[in-house]
Design a protein around this motif. Sequence first.
Motif, PDB file in Angstrom:
ATOM      1  N   UNK A 127       6.257  44.997   2.955  1.00 18.08           N
ATOM      2  CA  UNK A 127       6.298  46.455   2.929  1.00 18.08           C
ATOM      3  C   UNK A 127       7.184  46.842   4.097  1.00 18.08           C
ATOM      4  N   UNK A 128       8.193  47.648   3.842  1.00 18.45           N
ATOM      5  CA  UNK A 128       9.102  48.020   4.909  1.00 18.45           C
ATOM      6  C   UNK A 128       8.854  49.444   5.358  1.00 18.45           C
ATOM      7  N   UNK A 129       8.622  49.564   6.640  1.00 14.18           N
ATOM      8  CA  UNK A 129       8.415  50.878   7.231  1.00 14.18           C
ATOM      9  C   UNK A 129       9.702  51.282   7.924  1.00 14.18           C
ATOM     10  N   UNK A 130      10.305  52.318   7.437  1.00 22.41           N
ATOM     11  CA  UNK A 130      11.615  52.719   7.928  1.00 22.41           C
ATOM     12  C   UNK A 130      11.512  54.042   8.659  1.00 22.41           C
ATOM     13  N   UNK A 131      11.862  54.036   9.921  1.00 22.71           N
ATOM     14  CA  UNK A 131      11.774  55.270  10.692  1.00 22.71           C
ATOM     15  C   UNK A 131      13.021  56.112  10.470  1.00 22.71           C
ATOM     16  N   UNK A 132      12.810  57.331  10.029  1.00 24.38           N
ATOM     17  CA  UNK A 132      13.943  58.201   9.721  1.00 24.38           C
ATOM     18  C   UNK A 132      14.574  58.733  10.997  1.00 24.38           C
ATOM     19  N   UNK A 133      13.856  58.572  12.097  1.00 21.29           N
ATOM     20  CA  UNK A 133      14.342  59.100  13.361  1.00 21.29           C
ATOM     21  C   UNK A 133      15.190  58.054  14.097  1.00 21.29           C
ATOM     22  N   UNK A 134      14.591  56.924  14.415  1.00 21.85           N
ATOM     23  CA  UNK A 134      15.317  55.911  15.183  1.00 21.85           C
ATOM     24  C   UNK A 134      16.009  54.890  14.286  1.00 21.85           C
ATOM     25  N   UNK A 135      15.689  54.891  13.017  1.00 26.08           N
ATOM     26  CA  UNK A 135      16.391  54.013  12.093  1.00 26.08           C
ATOM     27  C   UNK A 135      15.892  52.587  12.055  1.00 26.08           C
ATOM     28  N   UNK A 136      14.853  52.301  12.811  1.00 29.46           N
ATOM     29  CA  UNK A 136      14.362  50.927  12.808  1.00 29.46           C
ATOM     30  C   UNK A 136      13.534  50.656  11.566  1.00 29.46           C
ATOM     31  N   UNK A 137      13.389  49.400  11.236  1.00 20.43           N
ATOM     32  CA  UNK A 137      12.610  49.018  10.062  1.00 20.43           C
ATOM     33  C   UNK A 137      11.693  47.874  10.437  1.00 20.43           C
ATOM     34  N   UNK A 138      10.431  48.003  10.074  1.00 18.50           N
ATOM     35  CA  UNK A 138       9.468  46.945  10.356  1.00 18.50           C
ATOM     36  C   UNK A 138       8.938  46.393   9.045  1.00 18.50           C
ATOM     37  N   UNK A 139       8.852  45.093   8.988  1.00 19.40           N
ATOM     38  CA  UNK A 139       8.294  44.464   7.792  1.00 19.40           C
ATOM     39  C   UNK A 139       6.839  44.124   8.053  1.00 19.40           C
ATOM     40  N   UNK A 140       5.965  44.607   7.210  1.00 25.24           N
ATOM     41  CA  UNK A 140       4.551  44.289   7.361  1.00 25.24           C
ATOM     42  C   UNK A 140       4.009  43.764   6.029  1.00 25.24           C
ATOM     43  N   UNK A 141       2.828  43.199   6.125  1.00 26.60           N
ATOM     44  CA  UNK A 141       2.209  42.635   4.923  1.00 26.60           C
ATOM     45  C   UNK A 141       0.761  43.034   4.860  1.00 26.60           C
ATOM     46  N   UNK A 142       0.296  43.126   3.645  1.00 30.81           N
ATOM     47  CA  UNK A 142      -1.088  43.531   3.469  1.00 30.81           C
ATOM     48  C   UNK A 142      -1.606  43.009   2.135  1.00 30.81           C
ATOM     49  N   UNK A 143      -2.613  42.195   2.234  1.00 27.82           N
ATOM     50  CA  UNK A 143      -3.153  41.547   1.038  1.00 27.82           C
ATOM     51  C   UNK A 143      -3.760  42.554   0.073  1.00 27.82           C
ATOM     52  N   UNK A 144      -4.339  43.623   0.634  1.00 26.43           N
ATOM     53  CA  UNK A 144      -4.961  44.637  -0.221  1.00 26.43           C
ATOM     54  C   UNK A 144      -3.909  45.320  -1.099  1.00 26.43           C
ATOM     55  N   UNK A 145      -2.783  45.619  -0.483  1.00 24.95           N
ATOM     56  CA  UNK A 145      -1.699  46.242  -1.249  1.00 24.95           C
ATOM     57  C   UNK A 145      -1.209  45.279  -2.332  1.00 24.95           C
TER      58      UNK A 145
END
Lengths: 163, 163
Positions: A114-132
């Motif tokens: 799951x990629x979380x993309x910050x619209x402000x600073x432009x960074x992207x974090x990849x996270x994982x979640x078994x429930x999802x």
Amino acid sequence: MENFDTVSLSFCGGTHDHKNCVTTALDEAEQLCISRGVRLTDARKRVLELVWESHHPIGAYDVLSKLSQESGKTAPPTVYRALDFLLEQGLIHRIESLNAFVGCSHPAEEHSGLFLICKDCGCAAEVHDATIDKAILEKTDTLGFKAEQRMLEVRGLCPDCTA
Amino acid sequence: MENFDTVSLSFCGGTHDHKNCVTTALDEAEQLCISRGVRLTDARKRVLELVWESHHPIGAYDVLSKLSQESGKTAPPTVYRALDFLLEQGLIHRIESLNAFVGCSHPAEEHSGLFLICKDCGCAAEVHDATIDKAILEKTDTLGFKAEQRMLEVRGLCPDCTA
DNA sequence: TTTAATTTTGTTATGTTATAACATTTACAA
DNA sequence: TTGTAAATGTTATAACATAACAAAATTAAA
């Protein structure tokens, strides 16, 4: 997949030695390619390095221009071929909503992040979640849809930019 | 949001009177725009109709060529402006992994769907699932990420193409 | 170790998707 | 009816991606 949730989460604010990340990622890529019997050529390795060196998702043409600076005129196919190889090997991810690429920090195992993309600073974090993962899988199964590939991207404000 | 799960699910194999879908969608769009005080102009309405008439996600330039056929030379901005308006109003969705657009069958309520894209027949079905929504929301909340927009697309084989 | 097959890279051209910038027209409200 | 804002027209170009074929490098086989 120990601590899988947090290892790949690193918003911009996180103070870490990114140079170290790059080295680690390259080393791991090297080992992985050997074990898989595929060739991490210089060109491919350099592209992987450039993707990793970028603190944000990086576009193909940004990679291209960096490559051109250091190696003289380079054409798009050179970059796209390398990116395709890296995608196939799971060494990078493509962020569809940005037409851009990020390094993957756990390429050894198949996964869809799951990629979380910050619209402000432009960074992207990849996270994982078994429930999802489970929820999506159950839904597609119920519908008789044979899922093969998944893209999940969320735009918003990262913790550093909310503050 | 009664029966929200199934209303928007229609793989290609589903035998339904699509012409009827289009008419309904256009009528609903019309009403919605009136109630919102925004203008569903002829150009916008025609683009919405073209998107709906397509049985697959349709690209901006496909819309453009249809428009050019019937109205003479048309330039890209014409189409993109209409598409942008329709996206803003939630009347269509954009499939990021295809650079293409599909009509939304329940534009009245805010939502982020899950798109199931068949790699064989090319059809795309929009489905919804509260469990998925919840799982994603919980994850982003836990991480302190303020989610604003989400895209979730799954590629694979639809029931008709698996058979 | 030369040769043949395969993979990778180089090169040119072009296809596809999207937007910037500014002019003109249309709708509507004062 | 005229001023203002919204929408559309128009031209140009930016940004993203691949097709097609030639050359070089690598690997495997003879």
